[in-house]
Every structure is written in structure tokens, then in C-alpha cells.
Design a protein around this motif. Structure first.
Motif, short mmCIF file in Angstrom:
data_model
loop_
_atom_site.label_atom_id
_atom_site.label_comp_id
_atom_site.label_asym_id
_atom_site.label_seq_id
_atom_site.Cartn_x
_atom_site.Cartn_y
_atom_site.Cartn_z
N THR A 275 0.88 -1.07 -0.06
CA THR A 275 0.04 0.13 -0.02
C THR A 275 1.04 1.25 0.06
N GLY B 161 -0.25 4.39 -1.21
CA GLY B 161 -1.17 5.52 -1.31
C GLY B 161 -1.59 5.99 -2.52
N PRO B 162 -2.74 6.67 -2.73
CA PRO B 162 -3.55 7.10 -4.04
C PRO B 162 -2.50 7.68 -5.16
N LYS C 33 -6.08 10.10 -7.19
CA LYS C 33 -5.57 11.19 -6.31
C LYS C 33 -5.70 12.51 -6.70
N LEU D 276 -14.19 2.74 -2.42
CA LEU D 276 -13.50 2.63 -1.11
C LEU D 276 -14.63 2.53 0.03
N TRP E 133 -5.90 2.16 7.52
CA TRP E 133 -5.21 2.68 6.26
C TRP E 133 -4.02 2.14 5.98
N TRP F 160 -4.71 0.75 -2.79
CA TRP F 160 -4.85 2.03 -3.51
C TRP F 160 -5.09 1.67 -5.10
N VAL G 225 -8.30 0.58 -5.27
CA VAL G 225 -9.12 2.17 -5.44
C VAL G 225 -8.99 3.02 -6.62
N SER G 226 -8.05 2.98 -7.30
CA SER G 226 -7.89 3.51 -8.55
C SER G 226 -8.48 2.88 -9.75
#
Length: 218
Positions: free
Chosen positions: A97, A99-100, A105, A171, A196, A201, A204-205
Motif C-alpha cells: 500500500t 497511497g493513492p 489522487k 472504497l 489505512w 490503492w 481503489v484507482s
């Protein structure tokens, strides 16, 4: 066709130390399995609904497409099946993981000012959900991102929710006690903060791109 419990995309211990192996095993094989079983049992009584996919079943909640006598059991268990199927995929090993990034983002920063501010608002929605439920980040009909929470096994695909809750999820976080109680007991904010560290991510994208293209990710 009957619904089946989907396999996890990782081992039960993959999310350690943030989400413990025993919780994941019970959550997946007991809680999620029960939603699948109960949904199938309900649909057995209404064969005309059996051709609906899981997304369409959830979209039908709150409408007259569902028989009155089955509406509550389908809401609870169809929601539970969709929510958990979605939830497993938005988590990954902590080492994966980062981050976006990319368009997701940029959309987060446009909607909330920063990733950290999005997390602050998401955490508040998750911690502030009274009793059992979920927190969600999703794409609204105008293409913007928003945060909401839903009770029980409701989700933003369902009809009849407040307008602010209507969106395509990208998410989601389970804040039912069974999702965290073995490790965190009543310390829900601690669980939320730790979670978190296992957010996938990349998924999520992909969810964001699907939602922008008009597809509900599952």
C-alpha cells in the motif's frame, strides 16, 4: 444461479498486524458465508429474481422491484454479500500500500483539498456511525467524490437513501464490531487508523476508473 462465497485474494494473515488473522477467518467464513446462505435462501422463494446479478439486486433495494415480503432479508443479506465482496478487494498486504496516485489522487485532492483531509473526513464518518455500518468514498452522479456512511449492511447503490449517500463506491470500511473486536475491542478509532495501512490503492484507482466509466466495481 446461486451466489457463492468468493475466495479472498490473499491469505487470512496477510493483513497482520493491522487486521488479525482470526478476525479475517471468522469474518470471511462465518459472517460473509451467512449472508450468502441467507440471500440464496430468500431468492429460492422468488425465482424471478434469480437472474439478477449482485449489483442489480442492491440497486433494486428500496424499489418496488423486490417483493415486500422479501425486501428486508434481501436488503440485509444482498447488502452484506456485496459489501464484503467489495471490502476484501480494497485491502492488501501492508507492504503493497503506497497511497493513492494518478486520476484517483487528483480527484481526491480536488474534492477534499488533500489526501490527509479526505482521510480525516472518512475517519469521522466511520467513527461517527452509531452502531453497525460502513463508511464509503464514492463517485457521485456529477463525477465528484464524496464520503458517506450507511447503517447495517446498506450501501450507496441502494435506493431511498439520503441524496448525499447516493454514489458508486470506490472504497469502503466495515465498522461492525465483528470486523475489529477481537483485536481492538471497543477502540474503533484505533482500528480505523490502522486500516489505512492495508488499503489497496491500486484497486481503489481501478474502482475509480470503472465508476467514471459508468460501471459499478465489484
Amino acid at each position: 444461479m446461486a451466489f457463492e462465497l468468493p475466495p479472498l485474494p490473499y491469505e487470512y494473515g496477510t493483513l497482520e498486524p493491522h487486521v488479525d488473522s482470526m478476525t479475517m477467518q471468522i469474518h470471511h467464513t462465518k459472517h460473509h458465508q451467512a449472508y450468502v446462505n441467507n440471500l440464496n435462501a430468500a431468492l429460492d422463494k422468488f425465482p424471478e429474481l434469480k437472474d439478477l446479478g449482485l449489483v442489480d439486486i442492491n440497486k433494486a433495494v428500496g424499489t418496488d422491484k423486490l417483493p415486500t415480503e422479501a425486501a428486508t432479508v434481501i436488503r440485509n443479506n444482498g447488502g452484506g454479500h456485496y459489501n464484503h465482496t467489495f471490502f476484501w478487494k480494497v485491502m492488501t498486504n501492508p507492504s503493497n500500500t503506497n497511497g493513492p496516485s494518478g486520476a484517483a489522487k487528483e480527484a481526491i485532492e480536488a474534492a477534499f483539498g488533500s489526501v490527509d483531509e479526505m482521510k480525516t473526513k472518512f475517519n469521522a464518518a466511520a467513527a461517527g456511525r452509531f452502531g453497525s455500518g460502513w463508511a464509503w468514498l464514492g463517485v457521485k452522479s456529477d463525477g465528484s467524490l464524496a464520503i458517506t456512511s450507511t447503517p447495517n449492511q446498506d450501501n450507496p447503490l441502494m435506493s431511498g437513501l439520503p441524496d448525499a449517500a447516493a454514489m458508486v463506491p470506490i472504497l469502503g470500511l466495515d465498522v461492525w464490531e465483528h470486523a475489529y473486536y477481537l483485536k481492538y475491542q471497543n477502540r474503533r478509532p484505533e482500528y480505523i487508523a490502522a486500516w489505512w495501512n492495508v488499503v489497496n490503492w491500486e484497486q481503489v484507482s481501478a474502482n475509480y476508473e470503472a465508476a467514471k466509466a459508468g460501471t459499478v466495481p465489484l
